[in-house]
Design an enzyme around this catalytic site. Structure first.
Site, mmCIF file in Angstrom:
data_model
loop_
_atom_site.group_PDB
_atom_site.id
_atom_site.type_symbol
_atom_site.label_atom_id
_atom_site.label_comp_id
_atom_site.label_asym_id
_atom_site.label_seq_id
_atom_site.Cartn_x
_atom_site.Cartn_y
_atom_site.Cartn_z
ATOM 1 N N HIS A 17 0.835 -1.202 0.000
ATOM 2 C CA HIS A 17 0.000 0.000 0.000
ATOM 3 C C HIS A 17 0.878 1.264 0.000
ATOM 4 O O HIS A 17 0.584 2.234 -0.702
ATOM 5 C CB HIS A 17 -0.880 0.052 1.257
ATOM 6 N N LYS A 41 -15.313 -6.329 6.525
ATOM 7 C CA LYS A 41 -14.298 -7.301 6.933
ATOM 8 C C LYS A 41 -14.201 -7.324 8.454
ATOM 9 O O LYS A 41 -14.428 -6.305 9.107
ATOM 10 C CB LYS A 41 -12.935 -6.891 6.358
ATOM 11 N N ARG A 90 -2.720 -5.895 -8.101
ATOM 12 C CA ARG A 90 -1.659 -6.900 -8.013
ATOM 13 C C ARG A 90 -1.825 -7.865 -9.187
ATOM 14 O O ARG A 90 -1.869 -7.454 -10.315
ATOM 15 C CB ARG A 90 -1.718 -7.598 -6.654
ATOM 16 N N SER A 128 -3.223 -7.948 3.326
ATOM 17 C CA SER A 128 -3.328 -7.719 4.765
ATOM 18 C C SER A 128 -3.698 -9.011 5.490
ATOM 19 O O SER A 128 -3.150 -9.314 6.558
ATOM 20 C CB SER A 128 -4.350 -6.622 5.036
HETATM 21 N N1 COA Z 1 -0.269 -4.119 -1.901
HETATM 22 C C1 COA Z 1 -0.592 -4.964 -0.923
HETATM 23 N N2 COA Z 1 -1.829 -5.379 -0.673
HETATM 24 C C2 COA Z 1 -2.781 -4.885 -1.440
HETATM 25 C C3 COA Z 1 -2.534 -3.991 -2.466
HETATM 26 C C4 COA Z 1 -1.196 -3.607 -2.686
HETATM 27 N N3 COA Z 1 -0.858 -2.771 -3.659
HETATM 28 N N4 COA Z 1 -3.693 -3.676 -3.061
HETATM 29 C C5 COA Z 1 -4.631 -4.370 -2.420
HETATM 30 N N5 COA Z 1 -4.084 -5.094 -1.449
HETATM 31 C C6 COA Z 1 -4.781 -6.040 -0.574
HETATM 32 C C7 COA Z 1 -5.037 -5.541 0.793
HETATM 33 O O1 COA Z 1 -3.987 -5.876 1.644
HETATM 34 C C8 COA Z 1 -6.329 -6.245 1.139
HETATM 35 O O2 COA Z 1 -6.086 -7.545 1.539
HETATM 36 P P1 COA Z 1 -7.138 -8.368 2.416
HETATM 37 O O3 COA Z 1 -8.394 -8.527 1.612
HETATM 38 O O4 COA Z 1 -6.424 -9.632 2.628
HETATM 39 O O5 COA Z 1 -7.385 -7.594 3.675
HETATM 40 C C9 COA Z 1 -7.055 -6.268 -0.178
HETATM 41 O O6 COA Z 1 -6.050 -6.311 -1.147
HETATM 42 C C10 COA Z 1 -7.869 -5.058 -0.432
HETATM 43 O O7 COA Z 1 -7.993 -4.301 0.738
HETATM 44 P P2 COA Z 1 -7.825 -2.768 0.801
HETATM 45 O O8 COA Z 1 -6.782 -2.281 -0.145
HETATM 46 O O9 COA Z 1 -7.614 -2.394 2.223
HETATM 47 O O10 COA Z 1 -9.221 -2.271 0.259
HETATM 48 P P3 COA Z 1 -10.656 -2.899 0.342
HETATM 49 O O11 COA Z 1 -10.846 -3.762 -0.853
HETATM 50 O O12 COA Z 1 -10.909 -3.477 1.675
HETATM 51 O O13 COA Z 1 -11.476 -1.537 0.182
HETATM 52 C C11 COA Z 1 -13.280 -0.092 -0.332
HETATM 53 C C12 COA Z 1 -12.733 -1.528 -0.301
HETATM 54 C C13 COA Z 1 -13.172 0.572 1.036
HETATM 55 C C14 COA Z 1 -12.512 0.730 -1.349
HETATM 56 C C15 COA Z 1 -14.746 -0.248 -0.789
HETATM 57 O O14 COA Z 1 -15.371 -1.186 0.057
HETATM 58 C C16 COA Z 1 -15.507 1.053 -0.697
HETATM 59 O O15 COA Z 1 -15.343 1.922 -1.530
HETATM 60 N N6 COA Z 1 -16.340 1.201 0.334
HETATM 61 C C17 COA Z 1 -17.129 2.430 0.571
HETATM 62 C C18 COA Z 1 -18.618 2.166 0.399
HETATM 63 C C19 COA Z 1 -18.976 2.206 -1.070
HETATM 64 O O16 COA Z 1 -18.907 3.231 -1.706
HETATM 65 N N7 COA Z 1 -19.354 1.028 -1.569
HETATM 66 C C20 COA Z 1 -19.614 0.870 -2.969
HETATM 67 C C21 COA Z 1 -18.326 0.589 -3.702
HETATM 68 S S1 COA Z 1 -18.629 0.236 -5.397
#
Ligand code: COA
Length: 162
Positions: A17, A41, A90, A128
């Site tokens: 990240h 989550k 990724r 994560s």
């Molecule tokens: N390097 C390392 N890990 C990465 C990464 C990178 N470059 N990119 C993504 N990841 C991993 C994260 O570690 C995480 O792993 P996990 O699932 O094992 O915890 C996963 O990929 C993605 O998590 P994160 O990057 O924290 O984002 P998320 O997918 O949890 O976030 C939101 C989702 C918050 C963006 C989305 O739910 C949202 O926009 N919510 C707001 C409400 C909304 O508007 N909803 C409608 C959306 S269409």
């Protein structure tokens, strides 16, 4: 001036990240890491802890701010006057998930755009939940996460923080 929002759960922030956020800070005038408070989550760290880890991890980059948000992402993005949301990609498996979210966000807010940064090779395998699993089983992830995240993970999941 282009302001870009980097949304996520960040439970916790990893070096992958940080790599994405720092690279984006060179492409945009201002970057806001926006931590989603209502993530479905099962999080290990509360929102204050997640914000704190992110702030510490990017404290050396002046044009990155860290905050949290609730509700719809696109509404938050508008509320801070940003024009762009960005995420890291990724391996190919991220594409379907991200494409789906980007299309829904575009449908809700056609004036906003989503931008994707390809994850650097060295962090392709990070996630994560993988970090939490490895630490919970006694593994060492100190080279994959910021130092305070490493300490906090060990304290929470191994009961040791030395
Ligand atoms: N390097 C390392 N890990 C990465 C990464 C990178 N470059 N990119 C993504 N990841 C991993 C994260 O570690 C995480 O792993 P996990 O699932 O094992 O915890 C996963 O990929 C993605 O998590 P994160 O990057 O924290 O984002 P998320 O997918 O949890 O976030 C939101 C989702 C918050 C963006 C989305 O739910 C949202 O926009 N919510 C707001 C409400 C909304 O508007 N909803 C409608 C959306 S269409």
């Amino acid at each position: 001036m282009v302001t870009a929002v980097y949304p996520g759960t960040f439970d916790p922030i990893t070096n992958g990240h940080v790599d994405i956020a720092v690279r984006a800070s060179k492409a945009f005038d201002k970057v806001i890491i926006a931590i989603y408070e209502d993530s479905p989550k099962r999080v290990v760290f509360n929102v204050e802890e997640r914000v704190g880890f992110c702030r510490e991890a990017v404290s050396h980059v002046p044009n990155i701010q860290v905050t949290s948000f609730t509700g719809l992402l696109v509404e938050y993005v508008r509320s801070v006057g940003a024009q762009v949301m960005f995420r890291g990609l990724r391996a190919g498996s991220d594409f379907d998930y991200e494409f789906d979210m980007a299309l829904m966000n575009k449908n809700l807010a056609p004036d906003l755009d989503a931008v994707f940064f390809m994850s650097s090779l060295e962090w392709q395998f990070l996630s994560s939940s993988r970090m939490k699993e490895v630490v919970g089983l006694g593994g060492d992830v100190s080279h994959l996460v910021p130092p305070d995240v490493d300490r906090a993970l060990r304290a929470k999941l191994q009961g040791s923080a030395q």
